[in-house]
Design an enzyme around this catalytic site. Structure first.
Site, PDB file in Angstrom:
ATOM      1  N   HIS A   1      32.283  37.272 -14.304  1.00 18.07           N
ATOM      2  CA  HIS A   1      31.634  37.715 -15.467  1.00 18.07           C
ATOM      3  C   HIS A   1      32.493  37.220 -16.662  1.00 18.07           C
ATOM      4  CE1 HIS A   1      29.319  40.375 -12.867  1.00 18.07           C
ATOM      5  NE2 HIS A   1      30.552  40.552 -12.323  1.00 18.07           N
TER       6      HIS A   1
ATOM      7  N   LYS B   1      41.086  19.199 -36.264  1.00 18.81           N
ATOM      8  CA  LYS B   1      40.190  19.449 -34.776  1.00 18.81           C
ATOM      9  C   LYS B   1      40.782  18.327 -33.726  1.00 18.81           C
ATOM     10  CE  LYS B   1      37.416  21.653 -34.299  1.00 18.81           C
ATOM     11  NZ  LYS B   1      35.950  21.854 -34.534  1.00 18.81           N
TER      12      LYS B   1
ATOM     13  N   SER C   1       8.490  -5.298 -15.886  1.00 18.98           N
ATOM     14  CA  SER C   1       9.487  -4.561 -15.407  1.00 18.98           C
ATOM     15  C   SER C   1      10.588  -5.410 -15.207  1.00 18.98           C
ATOM     16  CB  SER C   1       9.214  -3.838 -14.162  1.00 18.98           C
ATOM     17  OG  SER C   1       8.651  -4.761 -13.097  1.00 18.98           O
TER      18      SER C   1
ATOM     19  N   TYR D   1      -0.529   2.288  -3.349  1.00 18.38           N
ATOM     20  CA  TYR D   1       0.209   1.957  -4.373  1.00 18.38           C
ATOM     21  C   TYR D   1      -0.601   2.163  -5.725  1.00 18.38           C
ATOM     22  CZ  TYR D   1       3.091  -0.645  -7.829  1.00 18.38           C
ATOM     23  OH  TYR D   1       3.530  -1.204  -8.988  1.00 18.38           O
TER      24      TYR D   1
ATOM     25  N   SER E   1      37.830  15.362 -36.189  1.00 12.38           N
ATOM     26  CA  SER E   1      36.691  15.560 -37.062  1.00 12.38           C
ATOM     27  C   SER E   1      36.648  14.851 -38.328  1.00 12.38           C
ATOM     28  CB  SER E   1      36.610  17.130 -37.359  1.00 12.38           C
ATOM     29  OG  SER E   1      35.770  17.351 -38.589  1.00 12.38           O
TER      30      SER E   1
ATOM     31  N   ASN F   1       4.026  -4.487  -3.165  1.00 11.12           N
ATOM     32  CA  ASN F   1       3.989  -3.256  -2.865  1.00 11.12           C
ATOM     33  C   ASN F   1       4.801  -2.955  -1.607  1.00 11.12           C
ATOM     34  OD1 ASN F   1       2.033  -3.195  -4.547  1.00 11.12           O
ATOM     35  ND2 ASN F   1       0.362  -2.481  -3.353  1.00 11.12           N
TER      36      ASN F   1
ATOM     37  N   GLU G   1      32.073  17.449 -23.245  1.00 16.86           N
ATOM     38  CA  GLU G   1      30.725  18.014 -23.925  1.00 16.86           C
ATOM     39  C   GLU G   1      29.670  16.922 -23.580  1.00 16.86           C
ATOM     40  OE1 GLU G   1      31.144  19.706 -28.079  1.00 16.86           O
ATOM     41  OE2 GLU G   1      32.874  18.812 -27.933  1.00 16.86           O
TER      42      GLU G   1
HETATM   43  N1  ARG Z   1       6.780  -4.258 -10.210  1.00 17.16           N
HETATM   44  C1  ARG Z   1       6.004  -3.577  -9.582  1.00 17.16           C
HETATM   45  C2  ARG Z   1       6.876  -2.145  -9.181  1.00 17.16           C
HETATM   46  O1  ARG Z   1       7.705  -2.280  -9.554  1.00 17.16           O
HETATM   47  C3  ARG Z   1       6.007  -4.173  -8.214  1.00 17.16           C
HETATM   48  C4  ARG Z   1       4.475  -3.944  -7.609  1.00 17.16           C
HETATM   49  C5  ARG Z   1       3.152  -4.533  -8.154  1.00 17.16           C
HETATM   50  N2  ARG Z   1       2.302  -4.514  -7.358  1.00 17.16           N
HETATM   51  C6  ARG Z   1       1.007  -4.521  -7.830  1.00 17.16           C
HETATM   52  N3  ARG Z   1       0.192  -4.553  -6.867  1.00 17.16           N
HETATM   53  N4  ARG Z   1       0.875  -4.702  -8.856  1.00 17.16           N
HETATM   54  O2  ARG Z   1       6.285  -1.356  -8.552  1.00 17.16           O
END
Ligand code: ARG
Length: 470
Positions: free
Chosen positions: A158, A288, A25, A322, A282, A112, A295
């Site tokens: 309306h 246009k 991540s 978690y 356009s 966590n 939009e």
């Molecule tokens: N990158 C993880 C998240 O965003 C962090 C927590 C990961 N915890 C674990 N036990 N793998 O949730």
């Protein structure tokens, strides 16, 4: 070269390459680096306070964390994907920079509770930022209200002509709608929800170490109390949903406004002109002038709705505690934030560039019998029950249509009195009746709270101008 992960000892082989990039991540949660460093500094102070690290170790940790933050700020930092997320990346860099004391930072902590803490701090900041952007948009509407004040236009229910209004009143209508969003972003619900500090909850069950979450609390304005349940605190993403919901409401309001102005920009209406720089043309039709930015504001609302449902759907299947599914929360909330934030900025720029086109609005005011309600109310002031007055005016409008008149002010007084006579009322009108007819006259006569003209509008405008220091 992949760096060894903090948990590698348990796992017999290096993570598969595909799995590595699947699980990471860091590509998007690097956005939390300031929040992560901030939370770690608070955690380190607390560890020192309870004697789990020395003052010298604390100062090494704090200096190390700040140097990492400075390097990231300066763009001199390499984020190693094999370390998965911002939490492991920063901890790894800290240990590399300061050695042994760095290995103590994670005492009594899990990713966590760390991610929950970082994300709460980010959400708090995001709500504050959005609130300011909403205020900027409101300011654009207020400024437009001031420069449009005095232009009389039709209002619609309306999508049919209803009653005449001052154009400033419609600008204040949006201002008031967005005030609800601004207040929501500031509201207690979010703060209360965010009020519980996740740090100290560990992975799920807490810790046997003598952590003092209360100590961290004193340090941080985002949190008001310690966790009530370590299990719940590491499992919930309700504060992320609160923010998403608020952003969804803002998007919906933006979309309604965009839709209104798209309609006003049509040749059929031509009520509003936005600057050329906020239109496109356009590739085929040379004439246009399209309101594409409006939009897209309307269209992107759909993305934000999707984001709200994405997170709700992810959460609905999760057992308490978690689960890695929760990592998706940030991707979703960041995306929604970026969408709403850029739509707000774009909207404010468009409003600042726009003007009502009085020359186009004015000639249409005598169409649609905008003053019919005003006439009925005038009859009420002469002692006629409203239901009867409504009936009389309804038949007068039908009479106009039959006799080829397009406005009530074209009706001679005698014909008004003929219409009343059928109801056996002791009321006789004179020329004064024409003071309640015609869109401009009507707008001046409004008296009720929040009305779209008259004294209530003057008062509302003065109130909003005061906020702007105008
Ligand atoms: N990158 C993880 C998240 O965003 C962090 C927590 C990961 N915890 C674990 N036990 N793998 O949730």
């Amino acid at each position: 070269m992949a760096t060894e992960k903090s948990w590698q000892a348990r796992i017999s082989e290096a993570t598969d390459k595909l799995a590595q990039s699947f699980v990471e991540s860091i590509s998007y949660d690097r956005r939390l680096y300031k929040h992560d460093i901030d939370a770690s500094v608070s955690h380190a102070w607390m560890l020192c306070g309870v004697g789990l690290i020395t003052k010298a170790e604390l100062s090494a940790i704090v200096d190390g964390l700040h140097s990492i933050g400075d390097d990231i700020d300066a763009g001199n930092f390499v984020f190693d994907e094999s370390l998965e997320d911002i939490h492991m990346v920063i901890e790894d860099a800290l240990i590399k920079r300061i050695g042994e004391p760095g290995k103590k930072l994670h005492t009594g902590r899990s990713r966590n509770d760390q991610v929950a803490t970082d994300f709460c701090i980010w959400i708090y900041d995001a709500a504050c930022d959005l609130q300011k952007q909403v205020a900027d948009l409101q300011n654009a509407f207020i400024t437009m209200a001031v420069r449009s004040h005095g232009i009389v236009m039709p209002s619609y229910t309306h999508m049919q002509r209803a009653q005449p209004i001052d154009a400033a009143a419609e600008m204040l209508a949006w201002t008031v709608m967005f005030e609800g969003d601004r207040k929501r972003l500031l509201q207690r619900q979010l703060k209360e929800r965010m009020g519980q500090l996740p740090l100290g909850s560990g992975a799920i069950a807490g810790t046997s170490l003598p952590l003092d979450a209360g100590n961290v609390l004193c340090d941080r304005e985002e949190f008001m109390e310690v966790a009530q349940s370590s299990i719940e605190r590491t499992a919930t993403r309700d504060e992320a949903l609160d923010l998403l919901w608020m952003m969804t409401m803002t998007s919906m309001h933006l979309s309604r406004w965009a839709e209104q102005w798209i309609i006003y920009s049509t040749t059929e209406f031509s009520f509003i002109k936005i600057a050329d720089k906020y239109t496109t043309s356009s590739s085929m039709m040379p004439q246009k002038r399209n309101p594409d930015m409006l939009e897209l504001i309307r269209g992107r609302c759909g993305n934000v709705y999707g984001d709200l449902f994405a997170l709700l759907t992810i959460l609905k299947g999760l057992p308490i505690g978690y689960n890695r599914d929760l990592q998706e929360d940030k991707r979703i909330v960041f995306r929604a934030y970026d969408t709403v934030s850029s739509c707000l900025t774009m909207a404010a720029a468009i409003v600042n560039s726009a003007n009502f086109v009085k020359e186009n609005i004015e000639p249409t005011l005598d169409r649609g019998f905008l003053d019919a309600t005003s006439l009925a109310e005038y009859l009420v002031t002469k002692g006629i029950p409203f239901r009867t007055a409504h009936h009389i005016v309804g038949s007068l409008v039908a009479h106009c249509e039959k006799t080829g008149r397009h406005a009530l002010k074209q009706v001679p007084v005698q014909e008004f009195n003929d219409a009343i006579a059928g109801h056996k009322l002791d009321v006789k009108l004179d020329d004064d009746v024409y003071n309640c007819l015609g869109a401009h006259n009507v707008v001046k006569r409004y008296q009720s709270a929040g009305a779209a003209g008259g004294k209530p509008l003057e008062e509302a405008l003065a109130k909003w101008k005061e906020r702007l220091g105008m």
